[in-house]
Design a protein around this motif. Structure first.
Motif, mmCIF file in Angstrom:
data_model
loop_
_atom_site.group_PDB
_atom_site.id
_atom_site.type_symbol
_atom_site.label_atom_id
_atom_site.label_comp_id
_atom_site.label_asym_id
_atom_site.label_seq_id
_atom_site.Cartn_x
_atom_site.Cartn_y
_atom_site.Cartn_z
ATOM 1 N N GLY A 104 -7.849 -0.528 0.750
ATOM 2 C CA GLY A 104 -8.446 -0.184 2.039
ATOM 3 C C GLY A 104 -9.235 -1.343 2.622
ATOM 4 N N GLY A 105 -10.012 -1.990 1.796
ATOM 5 C CA GLY A 105 -10.794 -3.141 2.250
ATOM 6 C C GLY A 105 -9.903 -4.300 2.675
ATOM 7 N N THR A 126 0.833 -1.205 0.000
ATOM 8 C CA THR A 126 0.000 0.000 0.000
ATOM 9 C C THR A 126 0.867 1.254 0.000
ATOM 10 N N LEU A 165 -6.582 1.862 -4.744
ATOM 11 C CA LEU A 165 -6.784 2.410 -3.404
ATOM 12 C C LEU A 165 -8.061 1.875 -2.769
ATOM 13 N N ARG A 166 -9.091 1.734 -3.560
ATOM 14 C CA ARG A 166 -10.368 1.245 -3.043
ATOM 15 C C ARG A 166 -10.222 -0.188 -2.526
ATOM 16 N N SER A 167 -9.604 -1.061 -3.300
ATOM 17 C CA SER A 167 -9.470 -2.457 -2.869
ATOM 18 C C SER A 167 -8.440 -2.605 -1.748
ATOM 19 N N GLY A 184 -8.628 1.754 -9.196
ATOM 20 C CA GLY A 184 -9.300 1.111 -8.075
ATOM 21 C C GLY A 184 -8.363 0.492 -7.061
#
Length: 123
Positions: A92-93, A65, A88-90, A86
């Motif tokens: 974080g999860g 990350t 950053l979106r994945s 995407g």
């Protein structure tokens, strides 16, 4: 292989009862495998290994990350539109899930250490 954090947690929790000899190998030799205490030691070592594995996975994901964030920052610094696809979106999860699993494993190790400590404590 156990991480220093898992080994230190074992020493912290059991040191007051067992003294300085709380390393996993010494713990394993303290009781016969088929005794109740031996089964608790096996649970402790399994929990410590799980915690260590999750910690290593979490550290790797955090490092990955950091690389993504460095690339995004460089893109912004260059004045270019940020298109992280995407990532950053994945990310974080993924981090949330790994952190939650790590917290659960940490709690389980503390619980098994407490059960063992209560079992071997002088009556």
């Amino acid at each position: 292989m156990l991480t220093p954090a898992a080994t230190n947690l074992i020493a912290h929790m059991l040191g007051p009862v067992l003294g300085p000899e709380t390393d996993p190998d010494t713990l394993r030799r303290r009781h016969t495998e088929d005794s109740a205490e031996g089964h608790l030691v096996a649970l402790i070592l399994d929990a410590a290994l799980r915690l260590s594995d999750l910690e290593q996975n979490l550290r790797r994901r955090i490092a990955s990350t950091a690389g993504i964030l460095t690339r995004v920052t460089a893109t912004l610094d260059a004045g270019v539109a940020c298109n992280s696809s995407g990532e950053l979106r994945s990310t974080g999860g993924d981090l949330d899930l790994l952190a939650a699993r790590h917290a659960d494993a940490h709690h389980w190790l503390i619980e098994t250490l407490s059960a063992y400590r209560n079992t071997i404590a002088p009556q």
